[in-house]
Design a protein around this motif. Structure first.
Motif, short mmCIF file in Angstrom:
data_model
loop_
_atom_site.label_atom_id
_atom_site.label_comp_id
_atom_site.label_asym_id
_atom_site.label_seq_id
_atom_site.Cartn_x
_atom_site.Cartn_y
_atom_site.Cartn_z
N THR A 1 -8.16 10.35 -8.46
CA THR A 1 -7.05 9.73 -9.17
C THR A 1 -5.83 9.66 -8.25
O THR A 1 -5.61 10.53 -7.41
N LYS A 2 -5.05 8.61 -8.43
CA LYS A 2 -3.87 8.43 -7.58
C LYS A 2 -2.72 9.28 -8.08
O LYS A 2 -2.48 9.38 -9.28
N GLN B 1 -4.32 10.88 -3.13
CA GLN B 1 -5.43 10.99 -4.06
C GLN B 1 -5.76 12.46 -4.27
O GLN B 1 -5.69 13.26 -3.35
N VAL C 1 2.20 8.34 -2.18
CA VAL C 1 0.99 8.10 -2.97
C VAL C 1 -0.19 8.74 -2.25
O VAL C 1 -0.38 8.55 -1.05
#
Length: 119
Positions: free
Chosen positions: A61-62, A56, A54
């Motif tokens: 936004t992820k 950015q 994960v």
């Protein structure tokens, strides 16, 4: 010349049945052919879950997480589907002469062996 190309409709002919969590009998179009590994990626077949880190993006936004993607399947486990009967069929090649712009060329053409129809 390869029997299976990108965009062909193929059917999985080996592996566990859908009752046992497999993909045998499913049909899908070929998204990509990996010639070095003798494998193909078929749309809607052989889904695997892939975990990506994960992060950015520039806008905040992820990205990442758990994704489901199609994994490659060996080319011997799929068979080309006859467009007429929608059943798996064997593939043959025949040499034909075509005239294009006044020039004769010999071209290898794929055809379904049982029906004799060009693919």
């Amino acid at each position: 010349m390869a029997n299976i190309k990108k965009g062909d409709l193929v059917q999985v002919i080996s592996g566990p049945t859908p009752e046992r969590g497999g993909d045998r009998g499913k049909q899908g179009t070929v998204l990509e052919v990996l010639t070095e590994q003798d494998r193909v990626i078929v749309e809607g077949v052989n889904y695997v879950t892939k975990h990506t880190r994960v992060g950015q993006s520039q806008r905040g936004t992820k990205t990442g997480g758990i994704e489901t993607i199609e994994a490659p399947i060996h080319i011997s486990n799929v068979q080309l589907v006859d467009p007429e009967t929608k059943k798996p069929t064997r593939v043959g090649h025949r040499v034909e002469e075509q005239v294009k712009d006044g020039v004769k060329r010999t071209v290898r053409v794929r055809y379904a062996k049982k029906s004799g129809k060009d693919l």
